[in-house]
Each structure stands twice: as C-alpha cells, then as structure tokens.
Design an enzyme around this catalytic site. Structure first.
Site, PDB file in Angstrom:
ATOM      1  N   SER A 214       0.840  -1.201   0.000  1.00  0.00           N
ATOM      2  CA  SER A 214       0.000   0.000   0.000  1.00  0.00           C
ATOM      3  C   SER A 214       0.878   1.256   0.000  1.00  0.00           C
ATOM      4  O   SER A 214       1.431   1.651   1.030  1.00  0.00           O
ATOM      5  CB  SER A 214      -0.899   0.005   1.239  1.00  0.00           C
ATOM      6  OG  SER A 214      -1.669   1.195   1.263  1.00  0.00           O
TER       7      SER A 214
ATOM      8  N   HIS B 186      -0.049  -1.212  -4.509  1.00  0.00           N
ATOM      9  CA  HIS B 186      -1.452  -0.848  -4.250  1.00  0.00           C
ATOM     10  C   HIS B 186      -1.543   0.667  -4.115  1.00  0.00           C
ATOM     11  O   HIS B 186      -0.938   1.254  -3.210  1.00  0.00           O
ATOM     12  CB  HIS B 186      -1.904  -1.531  -2.957  1.00  0.00           C
ATOM     13  CG  HIS B 186      -3.352  -1.394  -2.635  1.00  0.00           C
ATOM     14  ND1 HIS B 186      -4.317  -2.229  -3.139  1.00  0.00           N
ATOM     15  CD2 HIS B 186      -3.991  -0.492  -1.857  1.00  0.00           C
ATOM     16  CE1 HIS B 186      -5.492  -1.863  -2.664  1.00  0.00           C
ATOM     17  NE2 HIS B 186      -5.335  -0.818  -1.876  1.00  0.00           N
TER      18      HIS B 186
ATOM     19  N   ASP C 243      -4.015   3.706  -3.461  1.00  0.00           N
ATOM     20  CA  ASP C 243      -5.346   4.083  -2.975  1.00  0.00           C
ATOM     21  C   ASP C 243      -5.715   5.463  -3.501  1.00  0.00           C
ATOM     22  O   ASP C 243      -5.069   6.452  -3.172  1.00  0.00           O
ATOM     23  CB  ASP C 243      -5.363   4.099  -1.444  1.00  0.00           C
ATOM     24  CG  ASP C 243      -5.318   2.693  -0.880  1.00  0.00           C
ATOM     25  OD1 ASP C 243      -4.476   2.420  -0.023  1.00  0.00           O
ATOM     26  OD2 ASP C 243      -6.120   1.865  -1.338  1.00  0.00           O
TER      27      ASP C 243
ATOM     28  N   GLY D  26     -10.460   4.147   3.731  1.00  0.00           N
ATOM     29  CA  GLY D  26     -10.166   5.575   3.812  1.00  0.00           C
ATOM     30  C   GLY D  26      -8.940   5.917   4.611  1.00  0.00           C
ATOM     31  O   GLY D  26      -8.309   6.955   4.369  1.00  0.00           O
ATOM     32  N   PHE D  27      -8.566   5.066   5.544  1.00  0.00           N
ATOM     33  CA  PHE D  27      -7.420   5.421   6.390  1.00  0.00           C
ATOM     34  C   PHE D  27      -6.573   4.197   6.695  1.00  0.00           C
ATOM     35  O   PHE D  27      -7.104   3.082   6.832  1.00  0.00           O
ATOM     36  CB  PHE D  27      -7.895   6.038   7.714  1.00  0.00           C
ATOM     37  CG  PHE D  27      -8.719   7.286   7.528  1.00  0.00           C
ATOM     38  CD1 PHE D  27     -10.101   7.201   7.436  1.00  0.00           C
ATOM     39  CD2 PHE D  27      -8.107   8.530   7.372  1.00  0.00           C
ATOM     40  CE1 PHE D  27     -10.867   8.344   7.225  1.00  0.00           C
ATOM     41  CE2 PHE D  27      -8.859   9.679   7.160  1.00  0.00           C
ATOM     42  CZ  PHE D  27     -10.248   9.578   7.080  1.00  0.00           C
TER      43      PHE D  27
ATOM     44  N   GLY E 124      -3.921   2.265   9.378  1.00  0.00           N
ATOM     45  CA  GLY E 124      -3.828   2.189  10.829  1.00  0.00           C
ATOM     46  C   GLY E 124      -5.101   1.831  11.558  1.00  0.00           C
ATOM     47  O   GLY E 124      -5.211   2.025  12.765  1.00  0.00           O
TER      48      GLY E 124
ATOM     49  N   ASP F 111      -7.858  -6.003   2.386  1.00  0.00           N
ATOM     50  CA  ASP F 111      -7.248  -4.679   2.478  1.00  0.00           C
ATOM     51  C   ASP F 111      -7.692  -4.002   3.770  1.00  0.00           C
ATOM     52  O   ASP F 111      -8.863  -3.693   3.938  1.00  0.00           O
ATOM     53  CB  ASP F 111      -7.706  -3.862   1.258  1.00  0.00           C
ATOM     54  CG  ASP F 111      -7.118  -2.469   1.228  1.00  0.00           C
ATOM     55  OD1 ASP F 111      -7.421  -1.729   0.282  1.00  0.00           O
ATOM     56  OD2 ASP F 111      -6.364  -2.115   2.160  1.00  0.00           O
TER      57      ASP F 111
HETATM   58  C1  DX5 Z   1      -7.335   1.328   3.741  1.00  0.00           C
HETATM   59  C2  DX5 Z   1      -6.158   1.365   2.819  1.00  0.00           C
HETATM   60  C3  DX5 Z   1      -5.053   0.355   2.958  1.00  0.00           C
HETATM   61  C4  DX5 Z   1      -4.618  -0.150   4.265  1.00  0.00           C
HETATM   62  C5  DX5 Z   1      -3.282   0.339   4.779  1.00  0.00           C
HETATM   63  O1  DX5 Z   1      -8.330   2.151   3.195  1.00  0.00           O
HETATM   64  O2  DX5 Z   1      -6.705   1.066   1.560  1.00  0.00           O
HETATM   65  O3  DX5 Z   1      -3.990   0.823   2.216  1.00  0.00           O
HETATM   66  O4  DX5 Z   1      -5.498   0.090   5.276  1.00  0.00           O
HETATM   67  O5  DX5 Z   1      -2.728  -0.656   5.578  1.00  0.00           O
HETATM   68  P1  DX5 Z   1      -2.901  -0.722   7.180  1.00  0.00           P
HETATM   69  O6  DX5 Z   1      -4.352  -0.907   7.445  1.00  0.00           O
HETATM   70  O7  DX5 Z   1      -2.045  -1.895   7.570  1.00  0.00           O
HETATM   71  O8  DX5 Z   1      -2.349   0.569   7.732  1.00  0.00           O
HETATM   72 ZN    ZN Z   2      -6.746   0.027  -0.600  1.00  0.00          ZN
END
Ligand code: DX5
Ligand code: ZN
Length: 220
Positions: free
Chosen positions: A8, A33, A35, A142-143, A145, A176
């Site tokens: 990501s 990936h 976003d 959307g976020f 963490g 995801d």
């Molecule tokens: C969620 C994002 C992801 C992901 C990031 O909207 O699409 O990219 O949550 O990874 P984590 O959840 O491990 O921080």
């Molecule tokens: Zn994503």
C-alpha cells in the site's frame, strides 16, 4: 492457491517514493497498491492519477489501483494501465457498476470489484463474468492504521465459497486493511490470496521492507 503481496503505497515514505519502490522491488513485492480517494466516497484524499502514471513509468511491478471514488468510470481514461494491472472499483460507488467493469475490461485491464464491510457478498453474484478479482475490505476504507472489522474472517470464507460455487475458482480474493501477520495468517486460511500490506505489517519502524515481506510470507 498462490499468495501475493500488494504494498500500500499510501503507507510508504511519500517523501522518497522512488526509494521505497526500489526497496519493494528488491523485496519481491507482487503488486503496488495505490489508494485513490475523492474525499466523498471516503472522508480522505490521498494519491492521484498523475502519481499512478508516474509510478507506472518507473517500475515493472504491476499496479493494483483501488478506486475509493464515486462514479469511477469518469477517471478510467486518466490512467495509463495495461493488462498486467488491476483496476478495482467499489460496488457501492456507482449505480451502473456493471458498465464500469465492462469499460475496464474493454481496455484490457484486469477488473476488481471491492465491497465494504457492510455490503452483502450477493453483490458479487451476477457480476463474476466481469471481474478478475474480488476485494473484501477488512476495514471501512479511507485510512491506514485501523483495526480489522469483526466479521472479516467469516466474510472472506463465505466469499471464497460463493465464488467457488459460481465456478470462479480462478477469481482471487484480495483483503485490504489491518493485514498484520496474525490477521494475514488467519485470512489466508479463510481463502484470501492477495494481501494489501501497509502500516500493520510492511512499513514498520523496526524492520526493513524485505525483512517485513519475508516475515509476512512465512505466515501464509
Ligand atoms: C485502507 C487502505 C489500505 C490499508 C493500509 O483504506 O486502503 O492501504 O489500510 O494498511 P494498514 O491498514 O495496515 O495501515
Ligand atoms: Zn486500498
């Protein structure tokens, strides 16, 4: 069943993306990936189409573009994607999502269909001829963490069963959101094949990207 790691990029060092991508290449990451968020479908704005095209130019790693935008069909022509890449749109983002999926496929790009935690899996049932991947969101998008939603394992298991019953064993499930080592191990057992890795397992303060990727592969 093969397993793939999709990094990501919104969680990478955005002040040194070229460096991060070089490290991801060395780590043998399978997808990047990206976003894309419009501040409306999800309450955040992250990466844009100029960045998608710039990343496409500097790496051979296939892109896995996750469109968290309303009416995504408007933006398909703005990205220079090809047959190696996946363009994933949300079921909830357009009343004519079948038409959007067809538009992606007509361009020779792999089409993904994403469903938010509350969206029933039946939404996939009549669209399987138009998708190359199903993205089961394991957090509300959307976020980075966030924490896995409570029904994630059950939903991935059911999605795999549904796709197999529909004769779509070749359609992989991507997950995801909060894909930690522990969540990755559990969701792999449920049938997930493509893992979006961000702050929970890949971009860590105390490990290199290669070490983190190897640790993740070891639990699959
Ligand atoms: C969620 C994002 C992801 C992901 C990031 O909207 O699409 O990219 O949550 O990874 P984590 O959840 O491990 O921080
Ligand atoms: Zn994503």
């Amino acid at each position: 069943m093969s397993k793939y790691l999709s990094a990501s990029l919104m969680c990478a060092d955005l002040t040194n993306l070229r460096g991060s991508i070089t490290e991801l290449e060395k780590a043998g990451i399978d997808y990047l990936h990206l976003d894309i968020m419009d501040g409306s479908f999800v309450p955040n704005i992250t990466l844009g189409f100029d960045l998608v095209n710039a990343v496409k130019k500097i790496t051979d790693i296939p892109l896995d573009v996750h469109m968290m935008v309303n009416q995504p069909s408007r933006f398909i022509p703005m990205m220079n994607l090809d047959e190696k890449d996946i363009l994933c749109v949300h079921y909830e983002s357009d009343i004519h999502i079948h038409r959007t999926l067809s538009q992606i496929k007509d361009k020779g790009i792999k089409a993904g269909l994403a469903v938010n935690p509350q969206t029933p899996l039946e939404s996939l049932e009549y669209l399987t001829d138009y998708i190359d991947m199903a993205l089961v969101m394991t957090v509300s998008p959307g976020f980075a963490g966030q924490k896995l939603f409570a029904g994630a394992e059950r939903k991935v298991t059911k999605a795999r069963q549904l796709l197999d019953e529909l004769g779509c064993k070749a359609v992989p499930i991507e997950v995801d959101g909060n894909i930690s080592l522990e969540n990755g191990r559990k969701l792999s057992k449920c049938g997930a094949e493509i893992f979006v890795l961000g702050t929970s397992s890949l971009f860590l303060k105390n490990k290199s990207i290669s070490e983190a990727a190897d640790d993740f592969r070891a639990v699959l």
